[in-house]
Write a protein that holds these residues in place. Structure first.
Motif, PDB file in Angstrom:
ATOM      1  N   GLY A 249       0.801  -1.189  -0.028  1.00  0.00           N
ATOM      2  CA  GLY A 249       0.035  -0.063  -0.013  1.00  0.00           C
ATOM      3  C   GLY A 249       0.691   1.297   0.065  1.00  0.00           C
ATOM      4  N   ALA A 250       2.022   1.185   0.514  1.00  0.00           N
ATOM      5  CA  ALA A 250       2.932   2.325   0.308  1.00  0.00           C
ATOM      6  C   ALA A 250       4.067   2.006  -0.526  1.00  0.00           C
ATOM      7  N   SER A 251       4.593   2.781  -1.362  1.00  0.00           N
ATOM      8  CA  SER A 251       5.797   2.567  -2.200  1.00  0.00           C
ATOM      9  C   SER A 251       7.121   3.070  -1.936  1.00  0.00           C
ATOM     10  N   GLU A 252       8.323   2.537  -2.044  1.00  0.00           N
ATOM     11  CA  GLU A 252       9.336   2.724  -1.506  1.00  0.00           C
ATOM     12  C   GLU A 252       9.615   3.832  -2.758  1.00  0.00           C
ATOM     13  N   PHE A 253      10.853   4.732  -2.342  1.00  0.00           N
ATOM     14  CA  PHE A 253      11.053   5.995  -3.215  1.00  0.00           C
ATOM     15  C   PHE A 253      11.967   5.167  -4.423  1.00  0.00           C
ATOM     16  N   LEU A 254      11.584   5.346  -5.643  1.00  0.00           N
ATOM     17  CA  LEU A 254      12.009   4.885  -6.610  1.00  0.00           C
ATOM     18  C   LEU A 254      13.517   5.519  -7.284  1.00  0.00           C
ATOM     19  N   SER A 255      14.453   4.803  -7.168  1.00  0.00           N
ATOM     20  CA  SER A 255      15.770   5.195  -7.671  1.00  0.00           C
ATOM     21  C   SER A 255      16.445   6.679  -6.967  1.00  0.00           C
ATOM     22  N   PRO A 256      16.457   6.814  -5.735  1.00  0.00           N
ATOM     23  CA  PRO A 256      16.975   8.087  -4.955  1.00  0.00           C
ATOM     24  C   PRO A 256      18.682   8.118  -5.230  1.00  0.00           C
ATOM     25  N   GLU A 257      19.248   6.930  -5.496  1.00  0.00           N
ATOM     26  CA  GLU A 257      20.742   6.985  -5.704  1.00  0.00           C
ATOM     27  C   GLU A 257      20.831   7.070  -7.375  1.00  0.00           C
ATOM     28  N   TRP A 258      20.031   7.137  -8.013  1.00  0.00           N
ATOM     29  CA  TRP A 258      20.267   6.884  -9.517  1.00  0.00           C
ATOM     30  C   TRP A 258      21.549   7.951 -10.248  1.00  0.00           C
ATOM     31  N   GLY A 259      21.629   8.887  -9.519  1.00  0.00           N
ATOM     32  CA  GLY A 259      22.742   9.667  -9.758  1.00  0.00           C
ATOM     33  C   GLY A 259      23.988   9.116  -9.915  1.00  0.00           C
ATOM     34  N   ASN A 260      24.296   7.679  -9.148  1.00  0.00           N
ATOM     35  CA  ASN A 260      25.465   6.869  -9.229  1.00  0.00           C
ATOM     36  C   ASN A 260      25.525   6.301 -10.678  1.00  0.00           C
ATOM     37  N   VAL A 261      24.448   6.064 -11.604  1.00  0.00           N
ATOM     38  CA  VAL A 261      24.776   5.163 -12.497  1.00  0.00           C
ATOM     39  C   VAL A 261      25.317   5.902 -13.717  1.00  0.00           C
ATOM     40  N   GLU A 262      26.165   5.113 -14.545  1.00  0.00           N
ATOM     41  CA  GLU A 262      27.129   5.515 -15.476  1.00  0.00           C
ATOM     42  C   GLU A 262      26.467   6.244 -16.496  1.00  0.00           C
ATOM     43  N   PRO A 263      26.672   7.440 -16.863  1.00  0.00           N
ATOM     44  CA  PRO A 263      25.777   8.400 -17.711  1.00  0.00           C
ATOM     45  C   PRO A 263      26.296   8.094 -19.218  1.00  0.00           C
ATOM     46  N   PHE A 264      25.641   8.659 -20.250  1.00  0.00           N
ATOM     47  CA  PHE A 264      25.986   8.694 -21.705  1.00  0.00           C
ATOM     48  C   PHE A 264      26.738   9.974 -21.882  1.00  0.00           C
ATOM     49  N   ALA A 265      26.534  11.125 -21.951  1.00  0.00           N
ATOM     50  CA  ALA A 265      27.008  12.255 -22.320  1.00  0.00           C
ATOM     51  C   ALA A 265      27.383  13.195 -21.166  1.00  0.00           C
TER      52      ALA A 265
END
Length: 662
Positions: A249-265
């Motif tokens: 019934g309550a959802s966890e924060f999706l991807s709060p650490e996504w800034g750590n993912v390797e980017p493209f440009a």
């Protein structure tokens, strides 16, 4: 182009089946995967619908049947686009592959181009198909729609005459199939170390929310601790934007650490590393602090969230306000605010909308755009639902791939890169366009969600209900004054007085804040026959214009992902096509009366959402989130501004690969 939504998968697959003999019959012995031979009567890159497009449609359909996870699907679109591009670039004399033979961080994918043989167009189709097929099988194996997704992928392989039992990654004998499997393996392994935490289903490692759940079935927000931080929602039933029930019934924060993912440009100089609770958060294009309650920027905080409440009063056609939604009146924004103090001039706080000026003529037809007058309350509701991308959603990054495909389908469109030179073949155009847009959508996710995780900013439903609990902040001499309360606005935000229909049986609600607003899902007895309408409600019971099983996305607001994705995509489409304008000078999506809205009846009239330029579509997407009750202006503008940088950087980097000099 009357509709932006591209033709159905059934039509695509009919196109495939109609190309009799376009597939490949082949056999395999041991670990050797010979390059299958195909009749030479079909020139692959002259297909009206390329194999790359066919696989993009399968991927989009897979996303629609998976959990609604915009960050993860931006990454899926990006990685599949890499696979498509590398399968094409491997046989190019100029273009340089992205993963094949390259090193990214600590990961390297080996590659020897000298061993490749055979017709490059036939080989590209085979390598691309096997690469994408393997990635889809890997990425969607735990999806709630796995059977449907896999059946589509298997069917396309069968229709193309390709045998999925070929699993060998050996390509040094010249096998395009082996190369496709090798590309897929490289991308899968690359994804296991790119910072997305895929090995444990993208789970959060260290982020912790500070506020207790907001219980939507109860009035107000009495338990909130920090007025500036994100708050989970507690619902009796939570269903994501793809229609999947989420346990608990309550959802966890999706991807709060996504800034750590390797980017493209995104570049190192775009990045800042900050720490909270001993953990690193990587943020790109840092926009700085949003307006915060109980600080020097508190007035902007209150203004922004009260604007969301006021725009909620625009969500009914019964107010008789009629507006022109054609490019004659909407679009063509010349300037964005550069500070919070400029926001009040950019947005129309009471009537809704922004400072767009429209266009005098269509530059393609040299004719004036035809006005389209509709009820404002129909337009605003349609916007909120159309750009929400759900249910049955391909998520915001996927939505822009749908838009891209629809542009190619237009009768006036020419596949000229940057609008110059000779037309490209259908496969070359598609793989280059997907690679560029995929990189931009991936970087938009990294940027927006890195900022969301770090600033952890509150959503309107939490802010409006909590401010309502405090009272009003406009008049120290009036009832219910509190510095953290809602600012009063006659006709929109007022105090409940004695004798008011909302006062309660024993006047228990006298002195509370009331809003003239969309009344909420409790007023929709049957969504086929009724709408909630707009009226006076207690502010403590305010709902955004969303389904009662969803309410608001499960992650922080600042910055808007929709604004970031859409503006980055608009920059890419403008650069790819060499024009600001959609083909023909206008695009649109037809809406039928009482046959579009999902959680209430409507709209009351037929209409066509229209955009002259890609930027106009992006700007409309951004406004839709305010009318939908999802974002205040402070979330919106920074997303648009960083989207410009992201889109331009992604285009430049992709082009450098096409030219062989990344």
């Amino acid at each position: 182009m009357n509709k932006i939504m591209m033709q159905s998968l059934a039509l695509i697959f009919f196109c495939i089946l109609s190309l009799s003999g376009c597939g490949s019959g082949s056999t395999e012995s041991g670990n050797n995967t010979p390059t299958p031979q195909r009749p030479q009567t079909v020139v692959a890159d002259d297909r009206p619908v390329s194999v790359a497009r066919m696989w993009n449609e399968v991927l989009l359909e897979g996303i629609r049947h998976d959990f609604a996870r915009p960050t993860i699907h931006a990454r899926n679109l990006y990685h599949v686009s890499i696979a498509m591009y590398d399968a094409w670039a491997a046989y190019s004399q100029t273009a340089k592959p992205f993963i094949l033979g390259q090193t990214h961080g600590d990961f390297r994918c080996d590659f020897d181009a000298s061993v490749l043989v055979g017709d490059p167009q036939i080989a590209r189709e085979q390598a691309l198909s096997f690469a994408v097929y393997r990635i889809i099988r890997h990425r969607f194996k735990n999806s709630p729609g796995v059977d449907h997704i896999f059946s589509l992928a298997d069917k396309l392989m069968t229709d193309l005459g390709l045998d999925t039992s070929y699993t060998s990654r050996l390509y040094t004998n010249g096998s395009a199939i082996g190369l496709g499997n090798h590309i897929a393996d490289c991308i899968v392994q690359y994804g296991m170390q790119d910072g997305a935490n895929e090995r444990v289903n993208y789970a959060n490692v260290y982020y912790q929310h500070v506020n207790p759940d907001l219980i939507m079935s109860q009035p107000g927000n009495p338990d909130i601790i920090d007025l500036n931080r994100w708050q989970p929602l507690a619902l009796n039933e939570f269903i994501d934007q793809a229609g999947n029930a989420v346990i608990g019934g309550a959802s966890e924060f999706l991807s709060p650490e996504w800034g750590n993912v390797e980017p493209f440009a995104l570049l190192p100089e775009d990045k800042k590393v900050v720490q909270r609770d001993g953990h690193d958060y990587q943020i790109y294009h840092d926009p700085g602090l949003p307006p915060l309650a109980e600080t020097d920027s508190a007035e902007y905080y209150k203004w922004g969230f009260s604007l969301v409440a006021k725009w909620s009063s625009h969500l009914s056609p019964d107010d008789k306000v009629m507006i022109d939604i054609s490019p004659a009146s909407l679009g063509n924004i010349q300037h964005y605010p550069e500070s919070f103090s400029e926001y009040q001039d950019f947005y129309d706080s009471l009537q809704g909308g922004d400072n767009s000026i429209g266009y005098s003529i269509n530059p393609v037809t040299n004719q004036a755009y035809t006005p389209q007058i509709v009820p404002r309350g129909d337009y605003t509701r349609v916007l909120a639902e159309f750009w929400a991308d759900g249910p049955n959603s391909e998520t915001p990054p996927g939505h822009w791939f749908v838009l891209l495909n629809s542009i190619v389908d237009h009768a006036l469109f020419e596949r000229k890169y940057e609008g110059k030179g000779n037309e490209l073949g259908s496969m070359e155009w598609d793989v280059k366009a997907y690679f560029t847009l995929g990189g931009a959508m991936h970087d938009a996710a990294i940027t927006a969600w890195g900022i969301k995780g770090w600033y952890d900013y509150i959503r309107p439903v939490s802010a409006i209900r909590s401010m309502a609990d405090f009272g009003q902040s406009s008049d120290p001499d009036a009832a219910s004054y509190h510095v953290n309360g809602l600012p009063l606005e006659p006709g929109f935000i007022e105090l409940v007085a004695v004798g008011d229909p909302l006062a309660g049986t024993n006047n228990e609600h006298v002195g509370k804040i009331k809003l003239f607003s969309w009344r909420g899902p409790d007023y929709v007895v049957d969504p086929v026959q009724y709408d909630a309408g707009v009226g006076w409600i207690l502010a403590e019971n305010w709902w955004p214009y969303q389904r009662p099983t969803f309410v608001t996305p499960p992650f922080a607001g600042y910055v808007s992902g929709h604004s970031t994705y859409s503006r980055a995509a608009a920059e890419v489409l403008t650069a790819l096509t060499g024009s600001n304008y959609f083909p023909g000078g206008m695009s649109g999506f037809e809406i039928k009366a009482n046959d579009f809205l999902v959680f209430e009846k409507g709209p009351s009239v037929d209409m066509t959402l229209q955009w002259a330029t890609y930027q106009d579509a992006s700007d409309q997407c951004s406004l839709s989130r305010i009318w939908g009750g999802i974002h205040p202006p402070a979330d919106d503008i920074p997303g648009r501004l960083m989207g410009i940088k992201i889109g331009n950087a992604a285009f430049a980097k992709a082009k450098s690969y096409f030219e062989g000099q990344p």
